[in-house]
Design an enzyme around this catalytic site. Structure first.
Site, PDB file in Angstrom:
ATOM      1  CG  ASP A   1     -12.911 -24.814  -2.647  1.00  0.00           C
ATOM      2  OD1 ASP A   1     -13.170 -23.606  -2.464  1.00  0.00           O
ATOM      3  OD2 ASP A   1     -11.872 -25.219  -3.185  1.00  0.00           O
TER       4      ASP A   1
ATOM      5  CE1 TYR B   1      -5.252 -21.569  -2.704  1.00  0.00           C
ATOM      6  CE2 TYR B   1      -4.028 -22.977  -1.208  1.00  0.00           C
ATOM      7  CZ  TYR B   1      -5.177 -22.297  -1.527  1.00  0.00           C
ATOM      8  OH  TYR B   1      -6.241 -22.325  -0.673  1.00  0.00           O
TER       9      TYR B   1
HETATM   10  C1  GLA Z   1      -8.820 -22.508  -3.785  1.00  0.00           C
HETATM   11  C2  GLA Z   1      -8.918 -23.243  -2.466  1.00  0.00           C
HETATM   12  C3  GLA Z   1      -9.838 -22.528  -1.493  1.00  0.00           C
HETATM   13  C4  GLA Z   1      -9.471 -21.049  -1.369  1.00  0.00           C
HETATM   14  C5  GLA Z   1      -9.338 -20.421  -2.759  1.00  0.00           C
HETATM   15  C6  GLA Z   1      -8.858 -18.990  -2.692  1.00  0.00           C
HETATM   16  O1  GLA Z   1     -10.033 -22.564  -4.468  1.00  0.00           O
HETATM   17  O2  GLA Z   1      -9.372 -24.554  -2.680  1.00  0.00           O
HETATM   18  O3  GLA Z   1      -9.807 -23.158  -0.238  1.00  0.00           O
HETATM   19  O4  GLA Z   1      -8.311 -20.887  -0.623  1.00  0.00           O
HETATM   20  O5  GLA Z   1      -8.446 -21.157  -3.572  1.00  0.00           O
HETATM   21  O6  GLA Z   1      -9.787 -18.208  -2.028  1.00  0.00           O
END
Ligand code: GLA
Length: 392
Positions: free
Chosen positions: A175, A227
């Protein structure tokens, strides 16, 4: 983080909340949408996101002391003393993103001045578009600017993902790379070991819609544990198989060979996570090749396969996201998949530019007309590949 439909002016908000004074400075950080390479960045594998035109904007004024004051409608005003070690606020409080930025800056540089800041955003929150990373990145840039520091992409990439851990998600660095380093008209191929960010032009006749499932996925809430569990399962699988990294796993191998190997030694969530990560890594390479050769049908196919893997193997989709992706495919998308962490939030829908308007109208009919709370401006975005904060 914040939702502001009026497109209101952060400088005016700053003056309204903290009074008149010197001309405010500003930073602007876009959201991002990931095209391919999902749930692989935290295993050090390449990803292909792009920044979008929706963004977080911060107006700020440096202070002479070490206090930080910030306001963001509709989340309210926050104020704290900028110490080297900061205690997190209550889980889910937006102050954590400001503290994460302050902590990240304070660990590496020696800042002396806090700021007064006002934030507005037209990014839908908790939707997989990195609104929270945009806020964290925006505050980091504002605090650095207020202290006369110009940090490079590499320096920022060293502190920002660490900062995010302060909020509690053991996410990867995709991100921050996307919202900082993207270039207009391009997707950004990000490698993490070693770090590199390479813009890949998107053909003019390709287009994307970011379609909201009308369900959110609050990263600081329940989704956090889900997650983090995916990340742990993938790392355990790697250890059990005795590989030093996922990059080593896929080098010179095929998905079928890896499937046979994994089935002998892994089971349950570890097996499924391993297969998703290895498969997604191979798909990302295919997706990049397809983009470089303008092969829309191949690009669409890897998007579709990615969604199926996220749904069936990693199990991060949701009934709403599956229905939205299905509706997009039925409406004639070349490819569609959930984007970001999943568990709610948005899908990325790929089509030709000439077809985007028709597809959007059909999605309204096939999906949004059957669900309450749809607002076209918030939930169906014609996403344009935009410049990151460092290239505006
Ligand atoms: C979130 C996390 C990213 C990545 C996505 C899945 O957005 O912030 O770093 O791991 O999930 O791809």
């Amino acid at each position: 983080m914040t939702a502001d439909k009026s497109g209101s002016d952060p400088a005016a908000l700053l003056i309204r909340c903290f009074g008149p004074g010197t001309q405010p400075s500003s930073v602007s950080v876009p959201g991002r949408v990931n095209l391919i390479g999902e749930h692989v960045d935290y295993h050090g594998l390449p990803v292909l996101p792009m920044a979008i035109q929706r963004r977080v904007r911060i107006a700020f004024r440096p202070r002479d002391d070490r206090r930080i004051r910030a306001v963001s409608p509709p989340y309210g005003e926050r104020e704290f003393e900028w110490m080297k070690r900061l205690e997190p606020s209550a889980s889910g409080d937006w102050e954590n993103y400001i503290k994460a930025a302050a902590q990240a800056v304070g660990m590496r540089w020696s800042p002396a001045r806090g700021i007064d800041a006002a934030v507005v955003s037209d990014l839908p929150p908790a939707a997989g578009l990195s609104s929270s990373s945009a806020v964290l990145t925006g505050f980091t840039l504002a605090l650095l600017q207020a202290n006369g520091v110009r940090a490079s992409f590499e320096e920022l990439m060293e502190v920002l993902p660490e900062g995010e851990y302060f909020v509690g998600t053991r996410g990867g660095a995709m991100d921050h790379a996307a919202v900082l380093g993207s270039r207009s008209g391009c997707a950004l191929l990000v490698h993490f070991t070693p770090l590199s960010a390479c813009p890949v032009p998107i053909p003019k006749d390709w287009a994307f819609l970011v379609a909201h499932s009308l369900t959110t996925a609050e990263k600081s809430g329940e989704v956090r544990a889900e997650y983090n569990a995916r990340r742990t399962a993938g790392s355990r699988a790697l250890e059990r198989l005795g590989f030093p990294s996922y990059a080593a796993v896929i080098t010179g191998s095929t998905f079928d060979r890896l499937k046979t190997l994994a089935a002998e030694r892994l089971e349950g969530a570890e097996l499924r996570s391993f297969l998703h990560v290895a498969g997604e890594a191979l798909r990302t390479a295919e997706g990049v090749a397809a983009l470089r050769s303008s092969d829309a049908s191949k690009f669409g196919r890897v998007l579709n396969e990615s969604h199926d893997s996220l749904r069936d193997l990693l199990r991060v989709s949701s009934p709403a996201l599956d229905a939205l992706v299905e509706a997009s495919r039925e409406a004639g998308a070349i490819g569609a998949r959930l984007t970001g962490a999943g568990f709610g939030g948005c899908a990325i829908v790929f089509c030709y530019s000439s077809d985007r308007q028709r597809l959007a109208a059909e999605l309204v009919e096939r999906y949004y007309s059957r669900h309450g709370g749809f607002d076209a401006g918030t939930h169906l975005i014609a996403a344009e590949p935009s410049a990151g904060a460092l290239y505006q």
